[in-house]
Enzyme design. Sequence first.
Site, mmCIF file in Angstrom:
data_model
loop_
_atom_site.group_PDB
_atom_site.id
_atom_site.type_symbol
_atom_site.label_atom_id
_atom_site.label_comp_id
_atom_site.label_asym_id
_atom_site.label_seq_id
_atom_site.Cartn_x
_atom_site.Cartn_y
_atom_site.Cartn_z
ATOM 1 N N CYS A 254 0.799 -1.235 0.000
ATOM 2 C CA CYS A 254 0.000 0.000 0.000
ATOM 3 C C CYS A 254 0.826 1.276 0.000
ATOM 4 O O CYS A 254 0.727 2.083 -0.927
ATOM 5 C CB CYS A 254 -0.952 0.001 1.196
ATOM 6 S SG CYS A 254 -2.230 -1.272 1.117
ATOM 7 N N LEU A 255 1.612 1.497 1.046
ATOM 8 C CA LEU A 255 2.240 2.807 1.229
ATOM 9 C C LEU A 255 3.190 3.216 0.104
ATOM 10 O O LEU A 255 3.188 4.387 -0.289
ATOM 11 C CB LEU A 255 2.969 2.857 2.573
ATOM 12 C CG LEU A 255 2.095 2.784 3.824
ATOM 13 C CD1 LEU A 255 2.908 3.155 5.053
ATOM 14 C CD2 LEU A 255 0.880 3.690 3.721
#
Length: 417
Positions: A254-255
């Site tokens: 995600c990040l």
Amino acid sequence: MGQGYVGLPLAVRAAQMGHRVVGLDTNAGRVRALACGSSPVEDVRSAELGPLLQGGAYHPTAKPEDVAGFDVAVIAVPTPLSEGVPDLSHVLAAGRLVGGYLREGALVVLESTSYPGTTRSVLGAVLEEVSGLRMGAQFALGFSPERIDPGNRMWTLATTPKLVSGIDAASLQRTAAFYSGLVDSVVPVGRCEEAELAKLLENTFRAVNIALVNELAEVARDTGLNLREALEAAATKPFGFMRFEPGPGIGGHCLPIDPVYLSWWAAQARGEGSRMIDLAAQINSARPAYVVRRVTDHLAGRGRALAGARVLLLGLAYKPGSSDLRESPALEVARRLAAAGAQVSAADPFVDPAAPPAHDGVRLTSATAGELAAADAVVLMTDHDVFDYGQIATCAAFVLDCRGRLADRMTATVEQL
């Protein structure tokens, strides 16, 4: 569709709640393991699979024809970057496959993270093209972004509030009804586009704030200040402040990826991306190089070159308590150290030795007293609870603590990143 960190917990939960579930994945090895009752992700215990397999509630497969006759199709496939640009090839492939078996009245839900408009304009379009059916009128289409945090025992699939949305009111109602039977609470969002933006916003918020403390960590060190002590002080404020920790970089699916999707989408929509997101990405992606520079500087201060030095990395996964290597900054640090000629070894009790990380020049080992003492430099990359931090501080000739885990054991041989 997709039996990884997102799809498998959902499939198991749905089967446990009374649905008859087909878990489709293109990875034949993963399907074979699942069929034998072996879970490849820590959020699903292998013991949970046996009863579901034996009772026929869960059927893992690599055969597309096994999905025929579905009432609900959930797409949980990767949405990576390709040369810095969103890659929706897996979503398109899933849409074509689902479209070939789509029946009137069925519900299709996308869980894969992507930019606003993906569910309606990308997935919806391919479903209509392949099936000949019209979304909204003949089949329902929704978006419910995954919020999986691997290894988190408190906030699981069932306990984390679930965003649900649809391309129209009826699709939203169908999507909400489906997930209401699986999770403790659902949060309706009027349109898919706002739900898609919400998912990107959640992770971009974290990435930007992590970049802030990562940059401040370097500023504080250069000026002789202790950032972690300042963070402790700031965190006593009961409002208006949320604590984020500096580290060696950001990892996971995600990040490192979601903010790029958001900035790319902004650039397509209005001709200009997000300067803040882009700068945060630059700061975070530069952290592995900074780690290597700190190791190099320490060794040089002892009259030792990085080339030929023995460096032990503690932790390869991107987060503690997990075996997830996706986009882990530890892998980039290992690559850079090996490329500079260092003899690199790594200890991570959660990583399967039979599936070593995808890079050359790294020896997998254990964090024994002997390994710690033999290293010219030890770098704490991932602060797994199972590490013996007293032993690390005592046995290692030098430790670069990238996670602040040794803050209460600071000596002349321990440095904070």
